[in-house]
Design a protein around this motif. Structure first.
Motif, PDB file in Angstrom:
ATOM      1  N   LEU A 157       0.825  -1.228  -0.113  1.00 21.05           N
ATOM      2  CA  LEU A 157      -0.005   0.154   0.002  1.00 21.05           C
ATOM      3  C   LEU A 157       0.689   1.210  -0.146  1.00 21.05           C
ATOM      4  N   SER A 158       2.031   1.309   0.618  1.00 23.52           N
ATOM      5  CA  SER A 158       2.994   2.239   0.628  1.00 23.52           C
ATOM      6  C   SER A 158       3.516   2.642  -0.611  1.00 23.52           C
ATOM      7  N   PHE A 163       3.277   6.067  -5.675  1.00 22.11           N
ATOM      8  CA  PHE A 163       3.203   5.880  -7.290  1.00 22.11           C
ATOM      9  C   PHE A 163       1.967   7.017  -7.595  1.00 22.11           C
ATOM     10  N   LYS A 164       0.832   6.803  -6.590  1.00 25.52           N
ATOM     11  CA  LYS A 164      -0.302   7.883  -6.874  1.00 25.52           C
ATOM     12  C   LYS A 164       0.160   9.295  -6.684  1.00 25.52           C
ATOM     13  N   SER A 165       0.929   9.305  -5.481  1.00 25.23           N
ATOM     14  CA  SER A 165       1.302  10.678  -4.906  1.00 25.23           C
ATOM     15  C   SER A 165       2.315  11.231  -5.971  1.00 25.23           C
ATOM     16  N   ILE A 219       0.146   6.463   4.697  1.00 24.41           N
ATOM     17  CA  ILE A 219       0.514   5.068   4.806  1.00 24.41           C
ATOM     18  C   ILE A 219       1.898   4.913   4.737  1.00 24.41           C
ATOM     19  N   THR A 220       2.657   5.673   4.044  1.00 23.23           N
ATOM     20  CA  THR A 220       4.253   5.402   3.991  1.00 23.23           C
ATOM     21  C   THR A 220       4.604   6.060   5.236  1.00 23.23           C
ATOM     22  N   GLY A 328       5.248  -2.465  -4.782  1.00 21.71           N
ATOM     23  CA  GLY A 328       3.932  -1.615  -4.914  1.00 21.71           C
ATOM     24  C   GLY A 328       3.747  -0.510  -6.034  1.00 21.71           C
ATOM     25  N   PHE A 329       5.078   0.178  -6.091  1.00 25.91           N
ATOM     26  CA  PHE A 329       5.169   1.357  -7.082  1.00 25.91           C
ATOM     27  C   PHE A 329       5.430   0.764  -8.306  1.00 25.91           C
TER      28      PHE A 329
END
Length: 370
Positions: A157-158, A163-165, A219-220, A328-329
């Protein structure tokens, strides 16, 4: 003694059954292609020998059978709907990305579980004090499983959040470079809406409408805190157990009974006798100091080697978590509605078609079609 073996065998069978149920369509697709491509006994080998014409003009029975068998794995999709999804993925920056492969999940879980077992066994001694060795082993497996699930979930999730951020941060950077002439986001665009609704907006606004306008690192931050806590406390518990072990070994050697050295006509006699002649006190003291110094040096060497090993294991543990974040990224999607729609799209439309065309071409060549 057979109960644990039977229990783990049952658990393994149930786990394999669950995996097969979740991946049943992929297993069927793999077996279908494997059976078709087998030499001599495969389906292509048998169909290439069937040169009888089918009921439809210009078709052979082998062709019809081939198409009928592969039709089960193809779902026809409306072209407009397909193009709308492709447009959504393009504007969300997700075109070309894929879901996390199953082997990546298995690899990550296996690596984290093996690492967690190292300190879970130590923790089990404190979690279930006074328990038998067998019970502590089961406790270690349970603790390792819980820690692995939490770590794998948090790191994945992190990575997805990063990636989204990063996508949002790039959009905001372009927005600032363009002097903020337009609004960063003009409103969320769902997949159900026409995707050309914001064609007049800049690319960064189109991305923000589907991904978001504000990056988040909650989350990170939680992942970093949790990983550091686990790494520090795991090393601390391991070090405490090491110090306790060294203390017990040193105390045991210090409290060991000293044997007097006696002399008779045959030589040295290490047994304790009333007529034994003892060494001078000064020699005994020097001998004791030498033995104590050797024991302390040996304990220090073990202590340094143990702590060095724990530091290396802590770095390996942290690196595995960073690797999970990278996974995840690297995979999954940033768009709000990309994940639930790209999975059937990629699996049912994009993936089977090239394979189907390739197999069709190979099967039709020996049939000498027009």
């Amino acid at each position: 003694m057979l109960y644990p073996v039977a229990a783990w065998s049952l658990v393994s069978v149930l786990f394999a059954a669950v995996v097969m149920m979740l991946l049943w369509q992929k297993i069927k697709w793999w077996w279908h292609n494997t059976w078709y491509s087998m030499p001599l006994i495969g389906k292509i080998a048998s169909l290439s020998k069937d040169v009888n014409e089918a009921n439809e003009p210009g078709w052979l029975k082998g062709e019809r059978t081939l198409c009928r068998d592969f039709k089960k794995f193809i779902r026809i999709q409306d072209e407009y709907d397909f193009n709308e999804k492709i447009t959504y993925l393009t504007k969300a920056g997700d075109l070309g990305r894929k879901k996390t492969p199953s082997w990546i999940w298995l690899l990550t879980i296996a690596m984290v579980f093996v690492e967690a077992m190292g300190f879970a066994y130590v923790l089990a001694g404190f979690t279930v004090p006074g328990a038998s060795e067998n019970t502590q082993q089961y406790g270690a497996l349970g603790i390792a499983f819980l820690i692995s699930v939490i770590l794998v979930a948090f790191t994945h999730l992190s990575g997805h959040e990063l990636f989204k951020s990063s996508q949002i941060a790039n959009a905001r950077r372009e927005w600032v470079d363009h002097k903020k002439i337009h609004s960063l986001g003009t409103g969320a665009v769902a997949l159900a809406k026409p995707q050309n609704i914001d064609d007049a907006q800049p690319a960064y606004s189109q991305l923000a409408n589907r991904v978001g306008t504000h990056p988040s690192y909650k989350i990170t931050a939680a992942t970093v805190i949790f990983v550091v806590i686990v790494a520090v406390f795991a090393s601390y518990v391991r070090g405490t157990v090491l110090e306790q072990q060294l203390l017990l070994e040193t105390t045991g050697k210090t409290n060991a009974p000293m044997l007097s050295i006696s002399a008779n006509g045959d030589g040295l006699d290490l047994s304790i006798k009333n007529d034994a002649t003892t060494l001078p006190a000064a020699d005994v003291a020097e001998q004791g100091k030498a033995e104590m110094k050797a024991e302390q040096e040996g304990a220090n060497n073990q202590r340094h080697g143990g702590w060095g090993t724990f530091v290396v294991l802590a770095f390996v543990f942290i690196f595995l978590q960073i690797l999970g974040v990278i996974f995840g990224f690297r995979w999954d999607f940033a768009g709000r509605e990309s994940p639930p729609h790209i999975a059937p799209l990629a699996m049912a439309v994009i993936q089977p078609m090239p394979m189907f065309a390739s197999i069709t071409k190979k099967s039709l060549m020996p049939l000498k079609l027009n």
